[in-house]
Design an enzyme around this catalytic site. Structure first.
Site, PDB file in Angstrom:
ATOM      1  N   TYR A  58       0.930  -1.266   0.076  1.00 51.82           N
ATOM      2  CA  TYR A  58      -0.105  -0.194   0.019  1.00 51.82           C
ATOM      3  C   TYR A  58       1.032   1.189   0.248  1.00 51.82           C
ATOM      4  CZ  TYR A  58      -4.114  -3.196   1.370  1.00 51.82           C
ATOM      5  OH  TYR A  58      -5.019  -3.793   1.344  1.00 51.82           O
ATOM      6  N   SER A 100      -5.709 -14.164   1.058  1.00 53.79           N
ATOM      7  CA  SER A 100      -6.611 -13.290   0.640  1.00 53.79           C
ATOM      8  C   SER A 100      -6.860 -13.350  -0.716  1.00 53.79           C
ATOM      9  CB  SER A 100      -6.001 -11.525   0.664  1.00 53.79           C
ATOM     10  OG  SER A 100      -6.839 -10.891   0.037  1.00 53.79           O
TER      11      SER A 100
HETATM   12  N1  LIG Z   1      -6.872  -7.893   0.494  1.00 53.79           N
HETATM   13  C1  LIG Z   1      -7.176  -7.270  -0.565  1.00 53.79           C
HETATM   14  O1  LIG Z   1      -6.785  -7.383  -1.573  1.00 53.79           O
HETATM   15  C2  LIG Z   1      -7.959  -5.921  -0.248  1.00 53.79           C
HETATM   16  C3  LIG Z   1      -8.107  -4.933  -1.273  1.00 53.79           C
HETATM   17  C4  LIG Z   1      -8.745  -3.867  -1.021  1.00 53.79           C
HETATM   18  C5  LIG Z   1      -9.026  -3.532   0.116  1.00 53.79           C
HETATM   19  N2  LIG Z   1      -8.556  -4.116   1.152  1.00 53.79           N
HETATM   20  C6  LIG Z   1      -8.523  -3.732   2.837  1.00 53.79           C
HETATM   21  O2  LIG Z   1      -9.942  -3.453   3.134  1.00 53.79           O
HETATM   22  C7  LIG Z   1     -10.058  -2.081   3.617  1.00 53.79           C
HETATM   23  C8  LIG Z   1     -11.164  -1.308   3.230  1.00 53.79           C
HETATM   24  O3  LIG Z   1     -11.390  -1.297   1.702  1.00 53.79           O
HETATM   25  P1  LIG Z   1     -12.072   0.139   1.336  1.00 53.79           P
HETATM   26  O4  LIG Z   1     -11.084   1.301   1.624  1.00 53.79           O
HETATM   27  O5  LIG Z   1     -12.051  -0.072  -0.191  1.00 53.79           O
HETATM   28  O6  LIG Z   1     -13.510  -0.067   2.048  1.00 53.79           O
HETATM   29  P2  LIG Z   1     -15.028   0.773   2.153  1.00 53.79           P
HETATM   30  O7  LIG Z   1     -15.122   0.977   3.424  1.00 53.79           O
HETATM   31  O8  LIG Z   1     -15.801  -0.064   1.110  1.00 53.79           O
HETATM   32  O9  LIG Z   1     -14.465   2.253   1.337  1.00 53.79           O
HETATM   33  C9  LIG Z   1     -13.891   2.988   2.112  1.00 53.79           C
HETATM   34  C10 LIG Z   1     -14.101   4.308   1.408  1.00 53.79           C
HETATM   35  O10 LIG Z   1     -15.322   4.766   1.146  1.00 53.79           O
HETATM   36  C11 LIG Z   1     -15.582   6.184   1.411  1.00 53.79           C
HETATM   37  N3  LIG Z   1     -16.374   6.231   2.565  1.00 53.79           N
HETATM   38  C12 LIG Z   1     -16.347   5.537   3.593  1.00 53.79           C
HETATM   39  N4  LIG Z   1     -17.467   5.780   4.553  1.00 53.79           N
HETATM   40  C13 LIG Z   1     -17.887   6.556   4.057  1.00 53.79           C
HETATM   41  C14 LIG Z   1     -19.175   7.465   4.259  1.00 53.79           C
HETATM   42  N5  LIG Z   1     -19.875   7.133   5.734  1.00 53.79           N
HETATM   43  N6  LIG Z   1     -19.762   8.478   3.536  1.00 53.79           N
HETATM   44  C15 LIG Z   1     -19.118   8.619   2.401  1.00 53.79           C
HETATM   45  N7  LIG Z   1     -18.079   7.959   2.168  1.00 53.79           N
HETATM   46  C16 LIG Z   1     -17.504   7.030   2.806  1.00 53.79           C
HETATM   47  C17 LIG Z   1     -14.197   6.802   1.877  1.00 53.79           C
HETATM   48  O11 LIG Z   1     -13.576   7.149   0.395  1.00 53.79           O
HETATM   49  P3  LIG Z   1     -13.390   8.553  -0.048  1.00 53.79           P
HETATM   50  O12 LIG Z   1     -13.959   9.680   1.206  1.00 53.79           O
HETATM   51  O13 LIG Z   1     -12.292   8.926  -0.279  1.00 53.79           O
HETATM   52  O14 LIG Z   1     -14.502   8.628  -1.006  1.00 53.79           O
HETATM   53  C18 LIG Z   1     -13.419   5.495   2.275  1.00 53.79           C
HETATM   54  O15 LIG Z   1     -12.033   5.469   2.141  1.00 53.79           O
HETATM   55  C19 LIG Z   1      -8.704  -1.312   2.644  1.00 53.79           C
HETATM   56  O16 LIG Z   1      -8.182  -0.491   3.600  1.00 53.79           O
HETATM   57  C20 LIG Z   1      -7.834  -2.962   3.032  1.00 53.79           C
HETATM   58  O17 LIG Z   1      -7.195  -2.963   4.548  1.00 53.79           O
HETATM   59  C21 LIG Z   1      -7.759  -5.469   0.881  1.00 53.79           C
END
Ligand SMILES: NC(=O)c1ccc[n+]([C@@H]2O[C@H](COP(=O)([O-])OP(=O)(O)OC[C@H]3O[C@@H](n4cnc5c(N)ncnc54)[C@H](OP(=O)(O)O)[C@@H]3O)[C@@H](O)[C@H]2O)c1
Length: 331
Positions: free
Chosen positions: A54, A151
């Site tokens: 990351y 994963s």
């Molecule tokens: N293993 C893998 O291959 C893999 C791949 C991807 C992720 N992950 C893990 O999963 C974690 C979470 O993934 P994700 O960040 O995609 O999760 P997510 O919770 O689906 O999306 C998070 C993003 O959505 C927006 N957001 C969140 N809450 C909100 C709200 N209440 N209102 C409006 N916008 C909101 C924000 O982005 P903005 O404010 O920038 O729009 C935030 O950074 C990652 O950090 C990582 O640890 C793992």
């Protein structure tokens, strides 16, 4: 915050975990990243997920600084290995060399003696699985990792790894797949296999990277500062930004309201209804998002609510288990 066992292991995780993909070391400034971690800790989140790849390894360093003052026994730090961390041929994949180099780099950046969970960030088709599992076993025996996870591995890959882990006495306890109302590809094969083997799901992008918060409107420019406007985030989000998906998400708004939830809370609560899920890993670019989203913990959704969600999203839901796949060649 409520807490769950990670699969059938003894390790307890917060059912909402905080992950720092896209955000730390890249999209957001360090003081905002630290404020997000602080908001998570204040809400009872004890489980933090990152990966060596990351932000070109910077995300681990930011997380390490953000939790530096915490009692180590009171938090669970999860990281991953597989994607490239440097220009060399052995800077990626799941070879013995990269796993044992990788864990040392992660520990240095995270400023810790051990990680709670060390995860294979994809399946490496160019390394014998025996070599990978032996290297993980050595990382565990040296005390650098307490538990091992994977994963986005397919059911048959997980089964093969489990057989080897049992032979090695290796605590292989979890899988980290994408899972949301829109992306349900683990339900047919991966979850049944993991349930049988005692592995818990730590699911990523439960809010479909913010799309399920309802803030992206059909045929309108994305809000300023959102992931869809971030150079590193936009490409990952593109598949969810069609007007069919965005219109359906707006049609979920009355469903969320009837349950007394925001759309983001509904999305996170939805994945937590699945008992095979040990934790929903949320991301956040602002501490206010953490404060909003953690309120999904402990929510019980009625069948009427989940049925309405299925009706609204209908044919937009992806269920094909073949969508779980790792690169054919090591990146
Ligand atoms: N293993 C893998 O291959 C893999 C791949 C991807 C992720 N992950 C893990 O999963 C974690 C979470 O993934 P994700 O960040 O995609 O999760 P997510 O919770 O689906 O999306 C998070 C993003 O959505 C927006 N957001 C969140 N809450 C909100 C709200 N209440 N209102 C409006 N916008 C909101 C924000 O982005 P903005 O404010 O920038 O729009 C935030 O950074 C990652 O950090 C990582 O640890 C793992």
């Amino acid at each position: 915050m409520e807490y769950r066992h990670l699969g059938r292991s003894g390790l307890i995780v917060s059912e909402i975990a905080y992950g720092n993909w896209i955000t730390h070391g890249s999209q957001i400034a360090e003081d905002t990243a630290i404020a997000c971690v602080r908001a998570a800790l204040d809400a009872g989140i004890t489980t933090f997920d990152t990966a060596d790849v990351y932000a070109g390894t910077r995300a681990e360093s930011v997380l390490g600084r953000a939790v530096a003052g915490e009692r180590r026994e009171g938090i669970e730090i999860c990281t991953k290995v597989y994607w490239p961390t440097g220009p060399g041929r052995n800077d990626s994949g799941l070879s013995r060399k990269h796993i044992l180099d990788g864990i040392n780099g992660s520990l240095r950046r995270l400023r810790t003696d051990y990680v709670d969970l060390y995860q294979a960030h994809r399946y490496d088709h160019s390394t014998p699985l025996e070599e990978t599992m032996q290297a993980f076993a050595d990382a565990v025996r040296s005390g650098k990792a307490l538990y091992i996870g994977v994963s986005e591995w397919r059911a048959e890959e997980i089964r093969a790894a489990r057989t080897l882990a049992d032979q090695l006495g290796l605590p292989f306890v979890s899988n980290q797949p994408q899972y949301s109302m829109l992306w349900r590809v683990i339900e047919a094969e991966v979850i049944p296999a993991c349930d049988e083997l005692g592995l818990g799901q730590m699911v990523w992008s439960p809010a479909a990277q913010g799309v399920l918060s309802g803030k992206y409107l059909p045929r309108q420019a994305p809000p300023a500062g959102s992931r869809a406007t971030d150079p590193s985030g936009a490409s990952f989000l593109a598949r969810w930004l069609g007007s069919d998906v965005l219109t359906a998400v707006q049609n979920l708004r009355p469903v969320a309201e009837s349950a007394g939830l925001t759309l983001a809370q509904l999305a996170i609560a939805w994945v937590l209804q699945n008992p095979s899920v040990s934790a929903a890993i949320i991301g956040a670019s602002r501490p206010e998002q953490v404060a909003e989203n953690v309120r999904a913990s402990g929510v019980k959704l009625d069948k009427e609510v989940t049925d309405r969600i299925d009706t609204v999203l209908g044919g937009l839901i992806t269920t094909d288990p073949a969508q779980t796949a790792s690169p054919a060649e090591r990146p």
